[in-house]
Scaffold this active site. Sequence first.
Site, mmCIF file in Angstrom:
data_model
loop_
_atom_site.group_PDB
_atom_site.id
_atom_site.type_symbol
_atom_site.label_atom_id
_atom_site.label_comp_id
_atom_site.label_asym_id
_atom_site.label_seq_id
_atom_site.Cartn_x
_atom_site.Cartn_y
_atom_site.Cartn_z
ATOM 1 N N CYS A 168 0.874 -1.185 0.000
ATOM 2 C CA CYS A 168 0.000 0.000 0.000
ATOM 3 C C CYS A 168 0.906 1.228 0.000
ATOM 4 O O CYS A 168 1.647 1.403 -0.967
ATOM 5 C CB CYS A 168 -1.024 -0.035 1.129
ATOM 6 S SG CYS A 168 -0.428 -0.462 2.767
ATOM 7 N N SER A 169 0.860 2.031 1.038
ATOM 8 C CA SER A 169 1.727 3.214 1.048
ATOM 9 C C SER A 169 2.112 3.583 2.471
ATOM 10 O O SER A 169 2.136 4.758 2.834
ATOM 11 C CB SER A 169 1.020 4.393 0.379
ATOM 12 O OG SER A 169 0.693 4.079 -0.956
#
Lengths: 220, 247
Positions: free
Chosen positions: B149-150
Site C-alpha cells: 500500500c503506502s
Amino acid sequence: MNGVHDMGGMHGMGPVVHEKDEPVFHEEWEGRVYALTRLVRAGGGRWNIDAGRYEIERLPPAEYLRMSYYEKWAARLAIQVVKMGLVTQGEIDSGTPAPGSAKATPQVTAARVPAMVATRVSTKRDVRVKATFKRGDRVRARNMHPTGHTRLPRYARARLGTVVEDRGVFVFPDTNAEFLGEKPQHLYSVRFTARELWGDRASARDSVYLDLWDEYLERV
Amino acid sequence: MGNDKKGPVGRRGFLKDAAVTAAAFVAEPAAAHGHMHHDHDHGHDHQHQAVPSDVALRVKALESLLVEKGVVDRAALDAVVDSYETKIGPRNGARVVARAWVDPAYKKRLLADPTAAIAELGYSGGQGEDMVVLENSPKIHNLVVCTLCSCYPWPVLGLPPVWYKSAPYRSRAVIDPRGVLREFGLDLPDDVEVRVWDSTAEVRYLVLPERPSGTDQLKEDALAALVTRDSMIGVTKVSPPQAGGRA
C-alpha cells in the site's frame, strides 16, 4: 489476495516521477477525504486499519491502477460509512438524512484534533504468546495464496530468509481485516537476499527486509 | 431528472446524479480529467472544464451528508487538514535527525528505542506507533518502501509524496533499488550494501542519513535545515551546504 496492489517486483510501471516542492494535498478534496477518513475512524465503530486496506485491495483491479491515492480513499470512504452504519445507502443516494433519523454528536471537535493526531493506536499487544522463531533462525515464507487480506507479498512467498529481529506480538492482519479476531502473534524482521528473491543478476550484497508474522513462516 | 446544465447545481441534485457510492467512484474513472463522459442516466452533456471534478463534487456531497448527520464536525475537518499541511511534516523528522547528529546520547536512545526518543521531541501519533530507525553509513544504505500500500511514518515525515505511493516506486524499489536510486541522482558504488525495507506490518521506518562533510561547525537548527524528506526515506543522501552557503 493475489491482487494488483501486491506490486513488489512488477515490471512496466515506468520511471519514478518526482515532483519538486510537492504540496501535501494537490486539491482541496484530497485533504477533505483524508480528514473525513481520520474523523470517521476516530469516532469508533466497526473498523480497523487492516479492514481499511482490504477495502482498497478489493477495488476492481483496473480502477485500482487508474485511481490516484486519494481517489482510492474516497471510494473506500463511501463504502466504509455505510458498512459502519453511520449513514444508509438510501441517504447517500438521496443526499440527505432520512426523515426522522437520529442526529449524532460528532466524536471529535476541532479542539480535540491535536490530541487525536498525536495519539498512538498501536497494534502491538502486551500478551504472552509463544514465539516459534528466534533471531538467526533460517525460515521459509509459506507458499500461501489466501483469497482474503494478507501482508505476505507474493515476491517473498516460498523464499528462504533469516530472522534478524523479533519485534514483539502484533495483531494478525489476515483475520483482523475481516473482524475474525486479532489473533496476536510474534512479528519478525526477516532478511531475504536480493539473489534469493530475484536471481543471480541481483547484487550479491543487497537484501530486502520484510516484517512477517509467525503464521507466514515455516522452519527450514 | 438531472441538473439544469446552465444553472447552479444543488447539493441534492448532484448527490443524486453523482450517486455518491463506491460504485460511482469506481465506475467513472475519467471524469476528473474533464474530457470523457460517464453513463449517467440523464445523459447531460455539460463540459467539465472550470467546474470541480466529479470526485471533488462527490467528496463535497459526502462531507455535507456526514456533517448534517452529526457524524463529523466541519471545524474538526479543517483542523485535521491544517495539522498535516502545517504541523506534521518532514521538518519533524529533520529535527530528529539533526539531534541525533549533534547528541550521541540521543542517537543511542533513538536507535535503541526509536518511538520513545522521537516522542522526546514531541512527535507521536498515527502511523508512527512503532518506529524503527535505520542508520545509513558509508557501507550500508537503507531504503524504505511499502509495496502493498503506502505505509509511511506520518508523525516524522507527514503524508507521503505521490511518487512514494506510485506503482513505479512500489514495484521497483524491491527488485531494482539501485536503478531507482540512480533516478534520484544517487549512484551507489558496488561495495555499498543496499538494504530495502518493505513496510509490510505496522512498524514504520525512518532512515537516519549520514551527516554530510563540512558541517562540523553547524548548529542543530542549521543541520536540520539540510535534512530532506527524501533522505529520510533513503532515496537520496543529505547534501553538504552549498559552497558559500549560510551556516
